[in-house]
Design a protein around this motif. Structure first.
Motif, PDB file in Angstrom:
ATOM      1  N   THR A 281       0.841  -1.194   0.000  1.00  0.00           N
ATOM      2  CA  THR A 281       0.000   0.000   0.000  1.00  0.00           C
ATOM      3  C   THR A 281       0.873   1.239   0.000  1.00  0.00           C
ATOM      4  N   GLY A 282       0.265   2.377  -0.417  1.00  0.00           N
ATOM      5  CA  GLY A 282       0.976   3.641  -0.425  1.00  0.00           C
ATOM      6  C   GLY A 282       0.926   4.313   0.938  1.00  0.00           C
ATOM      7  N   VAL A 283       1.365   5.552   0.969  1.00  0.00           N
ATOM      8  CA  VAL A 283       1.344   6.317   2.213  1.00  0.00           C
ATOM      9  C   VAL A 283      -0.111   6.597   2.603  1.00  0.00           C
ATOM     10  N   PRO A 284      -0.534   6.272   3.819  1.00  0.00           N
ATOM     11  CA  PRO A 284      -1.922   6.545   4.223  1.00  0.00           C
ATOM     12  C   PRO A 284      -2.228   8.039   4.142  1.00  0.00           C
ATOM     13  N   PHE A 285      -3.459   8.349   3.739  1.00  0.00           N
ATOM     14  CA  PHE A 285      -3.843   9.751   3.594  1.00  0.00           C
ATOM     15  C   PHE A 285      -3.827  10.472   4.938  1.00  0.00           C
ATOM     16  N   THR A 286      -4.184   9.769   6.010  1.00  0.00           N
ATOM     17  CA  THR A 286      -4.151  10.397   7.334  1.00  0.00           C
ATOM     18  C   THR A 286      -2.734  10.808   7.709  1.00  0.00           C
ATOM     19  N   ARG A 287      -1.749  10.013   7.279  1.00  0.00           N
ATOM     20  CA  ARG A 287      -0.365  10.377   7.573  1.00  0.00           C
ATOM     21  C   ARG A 287       0.035  11.613   6.779  1.00  0.00           C
ATOM     22  N   LEU A 288      -0.441  11.730   5.546  1.00  0.00           N
ATOM     23  CA  LEU A 288      -0.147  12.925   4.750  1.00  0.00           C
ATOM     24  C   LEU A 288      -0.729  14.165   5.429  1.00  0.00           C
ATOM     25  N   VAL A 289      -1.973  14.050   5.910  1.00  0.00           N
ATOM     26  CA  VAL A 289      -2.597  15.186   6.593  1.00  0.00           C
ATOM     27  C   VAL A 289      -1.810  15.550   7.850  1.00  0.00           C
ATOM     28  N   HIS A 290      -1.375  14.545   8.598  1.00  0.00           N
ATOM     29  CA  HIS A 290      -0.594  14.798   9.812  1.00  0.00           C
ATOM     30  C   HIS A 290       0.716  15.507   9.486  1.00  0.00           C
ATOM     31  N   VAL A 291       1.382  15.085   8.424  1.00  0.00           N
ATOM     32  CA  VAL A 291       2.640  15.724   8.020  1.00  0.00           C
ATOM     33  C   VAL A 291       2.403  17.173   7.617  1.00  0.00           C
ATOM     34  N   GLU A 292       1.331  17.422   6.868  1.00  0.00           N
ATOM     35  CA  GLU A 292       1.049  18.789   6.453  1.00  0.00           C
ATOM     36  C   GLU A 292       0.679  19.671   7.642  1.00  0.00           C
ATOM     37  N   LEU A 293       0.023  19.106   8.627  1.00  0.00           N
ATOM     38  CA  LEU A 293      -0.251  19.870   9.849  1.00  0.00           C
ATOM     39  C   LEU A 293       1.046  20.241  10.552  1.00  0.00           C
ATOM     40  N   ARG A 294       1.990  19.310  10.578  1.00  0.00           N
ATOM     41  CA  ARG A 294       3.298  19.610  11.175  1.00  0.00           C
ATOM     42  C   ARG A 294       3.984  20.740  10.418  1.00  0.00           C
ATOM     43  N   LYS A 295       3.878  20.723   9.097  1.00  0.00           N
ATOM     44  CA  LYS A 295       4.512  21.775   8.296  1.00  0.00           C
ATOM     45  C   LYS A 295       3.904  23.146   8.589  1.00  0.00           C
ATOM     46  N   MET A 296       2.596  23.164   8.859  1.00  0.00           N
ATOM     47  CA  MET A 296       1.925  24.438   9.094  1.00  0.00           C
ATOM     48  C   MET A 296       2.219  25.005  10.475  1.00  0.00           C
ATOM     49  N   LEU A 297       2.336  24.135  11.471  1.00  0.00           N
ATOM     50  CA  LEU A 297       2.388  24.600  12.852  1.00  0.00           C
ATOM     51  C   LEU A 297       3.743  24.395  13.521  1.00  0.00           C
ATOM     52  N   ASP A 298       4.459  23.347  13.151  1.00  0.00           N
ATOM     53  CA  ASP A 298       5.702  23.021  13.840  1.00  0.00           C
ATOM     54  C   ASP A 298       6.911  23.588  13.096  1.00  0.00           C
ATOM     55  N   THR A 299       6.833  24.849  12.738  1.00  0.00           N
ATOM     56  CA  THR A 299       7.951  25.556  12.107  1.00  0.00           C
ATOM     57  C   THR A 299       8.114  26.911  12.799  1.00  0.00           C
ATOM     58  N   ARG A 300       9.250  27.532  12.604  1.00  0.00           N
ATOM     59  CA  ARG A 300       9.485  28.821  13.254  1.00  0.00           C
ATOM     60  C   ARG A 300       8.509  29.880  12.750  1.00  0.00           C
ATOM     61  N   ALA A 301       8.291  29.912  11.417  1.00  0.00           N
ATOM     62  CA  ALA A 301       7.376  30.910  10.856  1.00  0.00           C
ATOM     63  C   ALA A 301       5.952  30.675  11.346  1.00  0.00           C
ATOM     64  N   GLY A 302       5.484  29.418  11.280  1.00  0.00           N
ATOM     65  CA  GLY A 302       4.136  29.126  11.733  1.00  0.00           C
ATOM     66  C   GLY A 302       3.946  29.399  13.204  1.00  0.00           C
ATOM     67  N   ARG A 303       4.972  29.091  13.999  1.00  0.00           N
ATOM     68  CA  ARG A 303       4.884  29.310  15.441  1.00  0.00           C
ATOM     69  C   ARG A 303       4.773  30.798  15.773  1.00  0.00           C
ATOM     70  N   TRP A 304       5.564  31.635  15.113  1.00  0.00           N
ATOM     71  CA  TRP A 304       5.521  33.063  15.396  1.00  0.00           C
ATOM     72  C   TRP A 304       4.235  33.702  14.882  1.00  0.00           C
ATOM     73  N   LEU A 305       3.687  33.180  13.791  1.00  0.00           N
ATOM     74  CA  LEU A 305       2.399  33.682  13.330  1.00  0.00           C
ATOM     75  C   LEU A 305       1.308  33.378  14.349  1.00  0.00           C
ATOM     76  N   LEU A 306       1.312  32.178  14.905  1.00  0.00           N
ATOM     77  CA  LEU A 306       0.327  31.831  15.927  1.00  0.00           C
ATOM     78  C   LEU A 306       0.516  32.680  17.184  1.00  0.00           C
ATOM     79  N   ILE A 307       1.781  32.933  17.552  1.00  0.00           N
ATOM     80  CA  ILE A 307       2.044  33.805  18.705  1.00  0.00           C
ATOM     81  C   ILE A 307       1.530  35.215  18.428  1.00  0.00           C
ATOM     82  N   GLY A 308       1.709  35.694  17.200  1.00  0.00           N
ATOM     83  CA  GLY A 308       1.210  37.016  16.833  1.00  0.00           C
ATOM     84  C   GLY A 308      -0.302  37.086  16.906  1.00  0.00           C
ATOM     85  N   ILE A 309      -0.981  36.040  16.422  1.00  0.00           N
ATOM     86  CA  ILE A 309      -2.442  36.009  16.499  1.00  0.00           C
ATOM     87  C   ILE A 309      -2.900  36.037  17.961  1.00  0.00           C
ATOM     88  N   ALA A 310      -2.248  35.236  18.801  1.00  0.00           N
ATOM     89  CA  ALA A 310      -2.615  35.192  20.220  1.00  0.00           C
ATOM     90  C   ALA A 310      -2.409  36.547  20.889  1.00  0.00           C
TER      91      ALA A 310
END
Length: 283
Positions: free
Chosen positions: A40-69
Motif C-alpha cells: 500500500t501507499g502512504v496513508p492519507f491520514t499520515r499525509l494530513v498529519h505531516v502537512e499539519l506539522r509543516k503548518m504549525l511546527d515551524t518557526r514561521a508558523g509558530r511566530w504567526l500563531l504567537i502574533g495572532i494570540a
C-alpha cells in the motif's frame, strides 16, 4: 564497493543457430533483498498529519500563531476595560475571529510555498508521487486548522464575556444568530482555503502573500469608488457579499452573490493551484 551475488545461473541462447553468442554461457544476478514488499501507499491520514506539522511546527508558523494570540489578547483586554466591559458575546466573537481570519491564511500559504522556497518538494513528492493526494492533504489540514481556530475563538469569546459579567457586573448578552455564526466561521475557513489556493498558484511566498492581501483589497476599493464597477462588485467582491451574513439575513439573490464571489476568490484559485501543483517541475 562489492555487490552480493548468488550462484544462480541464467542460460543465454544464441540469436541464431549459426551465430556464436558473444555473451557468457552463464551470468550471475544480484540476490533479492529479504523482507516483505510494501503493498500500500502512504496513508492519507499520515499525509494530513505531516502537512499539519509543516503548518504549525515551524518557526514561521509558530511566530504567526504567537502574533495572532497577542493581537486577540490585546483586543479582548481593551474590550474588557472599555465602556465598562459592556459588550455582547457577538462583539467578543468578532474580536477573536477577525485576527484569525486575516493572519491564518498566511500559514496556509507557507505550508504550500515551503515545498519550493525550502526545497522540500523532492522529499514530499518522492515519498508520495501522487501529487493530487498531497494537494488535498494540504487543503484538508488547512481547513482542520481553521476549524480548530474557530472553536478556540468561540471559547475565548465566551470566557471573555463571562469574565466581564463576573468581574465588571455587565448585563449578560449571549444571543447570537445562526447566520452570524456561519458568517464568522465561513470568514475564517474561506480565508485559509483562499490562502492555500494562492500558495499553490504562485509557489512563491512573497508573491502569494502580496497578491492575497493586495488584489482583493484593490478590487474592493475600485468597486466602491468607480461607479461602473459597483454592480460587478456586488457579485464579485467577497468582503461585500459576506456582509449580509453578519447581519443575520440573506435573500436568494444575496446567496447567489456570495456563491459567485466565493467561486471567483476561493474555488478558482484552488482549482488552478491544484492543476499547477500537479504539473510543476520539482527541482
Amino acid at each position: 564497493m562489492t555487490t552480493t551475488t548468488t550462484s544462480a545461473t541464467a542460460s543465454v541462447a544464441p540469436t541464431s543457430p549459426n551465430a556464436e553468442s558473444t555473451l557468457p554461457a552463464t551470468a550471475k544476478v544480484p540476490s533479492r533483498i529479504a523482507g516483505p514488499r510494501p503493498t500500500t501507499g502512504v496513508p492519507f491520514t499520515r499525509l494530513v498529519h505531516v502537512e499539519l506539522r509543516k503548518m504549525l511546527d515551524t518557526r514561521a508558523g509558530r511566530w504567526l500563531l504567537i502574533g495572532i494570540a497577542a493581537i486577540i489578547a490585546t483586543a479582548l483586554t481593551i474590550m474588557f476595560f472599555n465602556e465598562g466591559g459592556q459588550h455582547s458575546f457577538e462583539e467578543y466573537l468578532q474580536a477573536t475571529t477577525m485576527p484569525m481570519a486575516i493572519i491564518l491564511p498566511v500559514v496556509g500559504i507557507l505550508a504550500v510555498t515551503s515545498e519550493w522556497s525550502q526545497r522540500t518538494g523532492l522529499v514530499t513528492f518522492g515519498l508520495e508521487p501522487r501529487r493530487m493526494r498531497v494537494a488535498w492533504a494540504k487543503l484538508l489540514s488547512a481547513l482542520t486548522v481553521g476549524v480548530a481556530a474557530f472553536a478556540l475563538a468561540l471559547a475565548l469569546a465566551g470566557i471573555a464575556h463571562q469574565a466581564a459579567i463576573t468581574f465588571r457586573g455587565i448585563t449578560a448578552d449571549w444571543g447570537i444568530d445562526g447566520l452570524v455564526l456561519l458568517g464568522a466561521g465561513g470568514y475564517v475557513l474561506l480565508g485559509i482555503a483562499q490562502g492555500v489556493g494562492f500558495g499553490m498558484l504562485f509557489k512563491n511566498t512573497p508573491a502569494a502573500i502580496v497578491v492575497y492581501f493586495i488584489l482583493p483589497t484593490a478590487w474592493s476599493i475600485l468597486g466602491s469608488m468607480v461607479s461602473w464597477l459597483e454592480s460587478a462588485a456586488a457579485w464579485l467582491d467577497m468582503q461585500h457579499t459576506m456582509q449580509p451574513l453578519f447581519s443575520g439575513s440573506l435573500t436568494g439573490e444575496q446567496w447567489a452573490q456570495l456563491g459567485t464571489s466565493v467561486s471567483l476568490w476561493v474555488v478558482l484559485p484552488l482549482a488552478l493551484g491544484i492543476w499547477r501543483l500537479t504539473r510543476a517541475e520539482v527541482k
